[in-house]
Structures are given as structure tokens and as C-alpha cells.
Scaffold this motif. Structure first.
Motif, PDB file in Angstrom:
ATOM      1  N   GLU A 146       0.826  -1.223   0.000  1.00 46.83           N
ATOM      2  CA  GLU A 146       0.000   0.000   0.000  1.00 46.83           C
ATOM      3  C   GLU A 146       0.856   1.267   0.000  1.00 46.83           C
ATOM      4  OE1 GLU A 146      -3.779  -1.262   2.689  1.00 46.83           O
ATOM      5  OE2 GLU A 146      -1.790  -1.760   3.427  1.00 46.83           O
ATOM      6  N   ARG A 190      -0.370   4.233  -2.411  1.00 48.47           N
ATOM      7  CA  ARG A 190      -1.670   4.748  -1.968  1.00 48.47           C
ATOM      8  C   ARG A 190      -1.526   5.482  -0.630  1.00 48.47           C
ATOM      9  NH1 ARG A 190      -6.215   0.848  -0.537  1.00 48.47           N
ATOM     10  NH2 ARG A 190      -4.621  -0.647  -1.124  1.00 48.47           N
ATOM     11  N   ARG A 191      -0.708   4.890   0.245  1.00 47.73           N
ATOM     12  CA  ARG A 191      -0.525   5.485   1.587  1.00 47.73           C
ATOM     13  C   ARG A 191       0.010   6.909   1.490  1.00 47.73           C
ATOM     14  NH1 ARG A 191       2.628   1.909   3.464  1.00 47.73           N
ATOM     15  NH2 ARG A 191       0.901   0.763   4.392  1.00 47.73           N
TER      16      ARG A 191
END
Ligand code: SF4
Ligand code: FES
Length: 248
Positions: free
Chosen positions: A194, A197-198
Motif C-alpha cells: 500500500e 496509496r498510503r
């Protein structure tokens, strides 16, 4: 020692605040700064007056709940120290000490020395986690992590979310906090799926909460009680640029 404290008193966000003078007498050099405030409050309560509202919890420098600007410096100016771990041996008899709350647009004042730091929680909600299915406890060595990465991730994870970096920054930027939280997870294998996205979501949340931009002044690093390095801001900027180029 005997001290004169000038403490910010403000009933609520709508009312006007002012510095009010209090005398603290017979202060021991072994007391913490918060214990001096406790003592002042005991005297106020005994006199039937409203005690000074301030935040604290662990008083061990690990939870990030305390936070005061003392003589203009977030956490009081002792390197790598939270205000709950600041002891009175660093002051001297007759000192006049000014105590104010964190001041930043994203941290609205609630009362006296307490501000609302939930903006930091909303940034964490945007990406400060990893998504895994729970199950049996995995073997501790099942995922090898390079020592250099685990050490850096641990350095970033030391951030206690106190918000002093925001209070010290003339732009009220939260970049040191956000970069520590992003880097802590992005450096580890468990955080990689992630990663893009993070960083995008947490930076977006940071901007939405009204924090200012980083202009690399370094005042955040200077007051950080966990000595989080500015290097993490550089790393987050690289992660952010890479995520933008990848289009996610
Ligand atoms: S980076 Fe440092 S000053 Fe900022 S919230 Fe984390 S521990 Fe506090
Ligand atoms: S009260 Fe927990 S860090 Fe100060």
C-alpha cells in the motif's frame, strides 16, 4: 525555588484569552514541569478558582499527549524531551516563565492550554495502517527485513504524534509527523503493497486539514522530543513523486 508563571487562560475557542500571572513557591528541582502546574492547580482549587486546563497522560515521554510552549519553545527547549519529562532543575530561582498552548490553524484551541489535535488522527486514518487478513500468529522470521530498513523504520516509529513539529513551524506544517508515519510503514515489507496509496492519501489528508507547506526551516526537527530527522521528509517527497509517476 520560587517562580513566576505567565499562563495562557482562555475559557473556550470563542472567548478571548490572556496571559495570567501565578506564583509557584517552594518548587523542588526534582519536580517535573507538569507537577508544578499540578501544584498551581491545587492552590487554585483550594481558593475556589478554576484550575488551568492542560493535557497529559503517561508523563513518561511516550504517549504524545502533553504539549506546551514554554518561553516560546515547544516542549521547553531541552533537546529530545517532552514537557512531561522536563524537570525543574533546568530552571532557577526567580525565573519568569511563559506557558502557552500549541498555536496552529489546524489545532483549534479548546480551553487554556489544550488544543484539538484530532487533525493528526485524520491523517493516520487516511493511510497509517497496513491491510492484512488476521489468522494464526506468523513466525517472527518468516519475512526477512534488512537491518538497515528495520532500524530506519524504528527511528520513524518513534514519533509520538505530539504535534510539537507543527507548533514550532512558522508555516504550521505537519510534514515531519506525516513523513515519520509514512516512512515507518513504507520502509517495511508489510507496508510495501500500500506504499503508493498510503503516501498519496496521507499527504492529501494533511493538506485537507489545513496544515501549511514545508519550506525546510528545520524548526520541527529542533523541537521534536523523539528527534525525528528531516531526512524522513526527503524520503516522503521521493515516495510521493514516485507514486505520482506511477499514477496511483
Ligand atoms: S515528528 Fe516529533 S514533534 Fe512531530 S509529532 Fe512526531 S514526535 Fe512530535
Ligand atoms: S504525557 Fe505522555 S508524552 Fe508527555
Amino acid at each position: 525555588m520560587n517562580l513566576t508563571l505567565r499562563i495562557w487562560r482562555q475559557k473556550n475557542a470563542q472567548s478571548e484569552g490572556a496571559l495570567v500571572e501565578y506564583e509557584a513557591r517552594d518548587v523542588s528541582s526534582d519536580m517535573s514541569f507538569l507537577e508544578v502546574l499540578d501544584m498551581v492547580n491545587e492552590n487554585l482549587i483550594a481558593a475556589g478558582q478554576e484550575p488551568i486546563a492542560f493535557d497529559s497522560d503517561c508523563r513518561e515521554g511516550i504517549c504524545g499527549t502533553c504539549g506546551l510552549v514554554i518561553n516560546g519553545v515547544a516542549h521547553g527547549g531541552l533537546r529530545g524531551t517532552t514537557v512531561c519529562q522536563l524537570h525543574m532543575r533546568h530552571f532557577k530561582d526567580g525565573d519568569e516563565i511563559t506557558v502557552e498552548p500549541w498555536r496552529a490553524r489546524a489545532f483549534p484551541l479548546l480551553k487554556d492550554l489544550i488544543v484539538d489535535r484530532s487533525a493528526l488522527d485524520r491523517i493516520i486514518q487516511a493511510g497509517g495502517f497496513i491491510s492484512v487478513n488476521t489468522g494464526g500468529a506468523p513466525d517472527g522470521n518468516a519475512i526477512p527485513v534488512p537491518k538497515v530498513d528495520s532500524d530506519r523504520a524504528m527511528d520513524a516509529a518513534a514519533c509520538i504524534g505530539c504535534g510539537a513539529c507543527v507548533a514550532a513551524c512558522k508555516n504550521a506544517s505537519a510534514m515531519l509527523f506525516v513523513s515519520a508515519k509514512v516512512s515507518h510503514l513504507n520502509l517495511l515489507p508489510q507496508g510495501k503493497p500500500e506504499k503508493n496509496r498510503r503516501v498519496l492519501n496521507m499527504v492529501k489528508a494533511m493538506d485537507a486539514q489545513g496544515f501549511g507547506n514545508c519550506t525546510v526551516l528545520g524548526s520541527c526537527e529542533a523541537v521534536c522530543p523523539k528527534e525525528i530527522s528531516l531526512d524522513f521528509i526527503a524520503k516522503m517527497n521521493r515516495d510521493y513523486g514516485s507514486a505520482i509517476l506511477k499514477g496511483r
